[in-house]
Design a protein around this motif. Structure first.
Motif, PDB file in Angstrom:
ATOM      1  N   UNK A  98      33.091  40.584  43.915  1.00  0.00           N
ATOM      2  CA  UNK A  98      31.853  42.181  43.777  1.00  0.00           C
ATOM      3  C   UNK A  98      31.438  43.411  43.780  1.00  0.00           C
ATOM      4  N   UNK A  99      32.778  44.085  43.404  1.00  0.00           N
ATOM      5  CA  UNK A  99      33.264  44.981  43.343  1.00  0.00           C
ATOM      6  C   UNK A  99      32.989  44.937  41.518  1.00  0.00           C
ATOM      7  N   UNK A 100      33.551  43.969  40.861  1.00  0.00           N
ATOM      8  CA  UNK A 100      32.943  43.488  39.493  1.00  0.00           C
ATOM      9  C   UNK A 100      31.615  43.658  39.153  1.00  0.00           C
ATOM     10  N   UNK A 101      31.188  42.791  39.751  1.00  0.00           N
ATOM     11  CA  UNK A 101      29.359  42.419  39.699  1.00  0.00           C
ATOM     12  C   UNK A 101      28.524  43.593  39.478  1.00  0.00           C
ATOM     13  N   UNK A 102      29.249  44.626  40.336  1.00  0.00           N
ATOM     14  CA  UNK A 102      27.708  45.748  40.975  1.00  0.00           C
ATOM     15  C   UNK A 102      28.197  46.801  38.938  1.00  0.00           C
ATOM     16  N   UNK A 103      28.871  46.405  38.584  1.00  0.00           N
ATOM     17  CA  UNK A 103      29.031  46.829  36.958  1.00  0.00           C
ATOM     18  C   UNK A 103      27.320  47.239  36.974  1.00  0.00           C
ATOM     19  N   UNK A 104      26.426  48.524  36.691  1.00  0.00           N
ATOM     20  CA  UNK A 104      25.606  49.151  36.048  1.00  0.00           C
ATOM     21  C   UNK A 104      26.002  48.711  34.514  1.00  0.00           C
ATOM     22  N   UNK A 105      24.270  48.369  34.050  1.00  0.00           N
ATOM     23  CA  UNK A 105      24.521  47.500  32.743  1.00  0.00           C
ATOM     24  C   UNK A 105      24.536  49.096  31.769  1.00  0.00           C
TER      25      UNK A 105
END
Length: 466
Positions: A372-379
């Motif tokens: 989840x920590x990696x998946x919230x990275x803004x585009x």
């Protein structure tokens, strides 16, 4: 004699050597930046296809499928890096869920009427298609003559050109974002890009080789700080409030579990010819793309051409990995072009470093909070790195093409393949009068038609006399 030993030890401890023995504290950040580069792309195809299936059952299944996607990508990458018998090319390639199949899978969903049955048909077709690609890989050596450097270079060049648009889209915050192209998104991406370039060319050692990782971490920090000073929401043209694309969703991290056991066969495979036939054709296309990816990676990262065993093992790993992925409800796993760009830019080809990245992916599959920590990275943060990485693939393609003298024959192959082949992929509407199958194969991106035209011209055009 002592000097030679010292030189040998220095060589073997270099991250620029495939089998170099580097310390863990150096390998972890080098591997982690590979995961960050492909993380979003690894999950996106599953999000798109499960949404297309449109069944309520997928709301609960989706989390399991995303978790499995990370686990499988990590396992298949390790096989590609270290090889099990003939399977695996022992090449610095990161494997992940392929986006190349999205068009074909969407048509399968339409034909099958959506729901879990359609997803099951995709799994069944992927299972058989993966075995088919494995067989292709085994017989790749006699087919190698169809892939001289002018052909593979053209394919690599087409891969890079097709990805640049994706990178620029991320640079603006992602084309689906309400605030796509906003000043905040563009500035964040630009600052991340500048940080990466400064670290890459202005520093030495770990900060230079791990410039992508440090650039992305800086991007996270910038987004967190901006949220304190700037409004995080806005109202669109329809009067609906939305959260800006650069805002970090910490709630997603808080809600994620600490540990979860992967589920085998969350969707039962269904074997239906309506799905199998078009998917088999796409696996041939994927094999050509993988040849291009491995060629680009070896040329850009190691400065030489890929060997028969590297190409054959790499394609077989694609196939076996895709069949294995289907058992876990995951879409086909293939070589990731994004990471080829990272290798060609940084020249980091160390197997141990990339293996650390693969293990991090496996941990993400077991530890949802980390994922989840990696998946919230803004585009926009990813975009700042992606534009540089994808442009590096273009340069690798040019290097491969110019490996041989640029004769009139070679220039014709490249120019016609890119002009007609890539042009068709970039303007797929021109194929609207042709059968659906042709549109799916040749209209998805510029890679497939460019590769097809390059291979045909290489066979048909007479060789020039020395």
């Amino acid at each position: 004699m002592g000097t030679n030993n010292t030189n040998e030890n220095t060589l073997m401890s270099s991250p620029y050597q495939f089998e170099g023995r580097i310390p863990l504290k150096q390998a972890i950040p080098l591997g982690l930046q590979h995961v960050l580069a492909m993380f979003v792309g690894n999950l996106t195809p599953i999000l798109i296809i499960t949404a297309a299936c449109g069944s309520e059952d997928f709301a609960a299944l989706q989390v399991t499928l995303l978790q499995n996607a990370m686990l499988i990508a990590g396992i298949v990458t390790l096989v590609q890096l270290f090889a099990i018998g003939p399977i695996g090319g022992k090449v610095p390639i990161i494997m992940g869920t392929s986006s190349g199949f999205i068009g074909v899978f969407q048509s399968v969903v339409e034909i099958m009427g959506g729901g879990v049955a359609a997803y099951g048909a995709i799994m069944g077709a992927s299972l058989i298609g993966g075995l088919f690609e494995t067989a292709l890989g085994a017989f790749l050596k006699p087919l190698r003559r169809f892939f001289p450097s002018v052909v593979t270079g053209t394919v690599v060049l087409a891969i890079g050109l097709s990805l640049i648009g994706v990178g620029v889209s991320s640079f603006g915050g992602g084309s689906s974002a309400n605030d796509y192209g906003s000043i905040e998104n563009l500035l964040i991406a630009l600052v991340v890009m500048i940080i990466i370039l400064v670290l890459k060319h202005g520093t030495k050692g770990l900060t230079s080789s791990s410039c992508i990782l440090f650039g992305i971490i800086a991007g996270y920090i910038i987004c967190a700080v901006l949220a304190i000073f700037l409004p995080t929401t806005a109202v669109n043209a329809d009067g609906v409030e939305y959260t800006k694309a650069w805002v970090l969703n910490w709630d997603k991290v808080a809600q994620a579990k600490w540990f979860a056991v992967p589920q085998i066969m969350p969707v039962k495979p269904v074997f239906d010819l309506r799905a199998i036939v078009p998917v088999l054709i796409m696996f041939i296309v994927t094999a050509v793309e993988t040849v291009g990816d491995i060629s680009g990676c070896i040329e850009g990262g190691m400065g030489r051409e890929a060997t028969d065993s590297e190409l054959s093992g790499g394609v077989m790993c694609d196939g076996v990995g895709s069949s294995f992925a289907a058992l876990f409800g995951v879409l086909p796993n293939t070589s990731f072009s994004q990471n080829v760009g990272l290798v060609t830019m940084t020249k980091i080809v160390n197997r141990f470093a990339l293996g650390c990245g693969a293990i991090f992916l496996i941990l993400c599959g077991l530890l949802p909070k980390l994922a989840a920590l990696v998946s919230i990275m803004p585009q926009c943060v990813l975009g700042g790195a992606a534009v540089i990485m994808f442009s590096s693939i273009v340069m690798s393609g040019i290097q491969l093409i110019t490996k041989e003298p640029l004769t009139a024959r070679n220039m014709t192959i490249v120019s016609v393949a890119l002009g007609l082949g890539y042009g068709i992929g970039a303007n797929s509407a021109v194929l609207s009068g042709l059968p659906k199958a042709v549109q799916l194969i040749f209209g998805g991106s510029g890679i497939v038609p460019a590769a097809f035209v390059a291979i045909i011209l290489n066979v048909l055009l007479p060789k020039e006399e020395a």
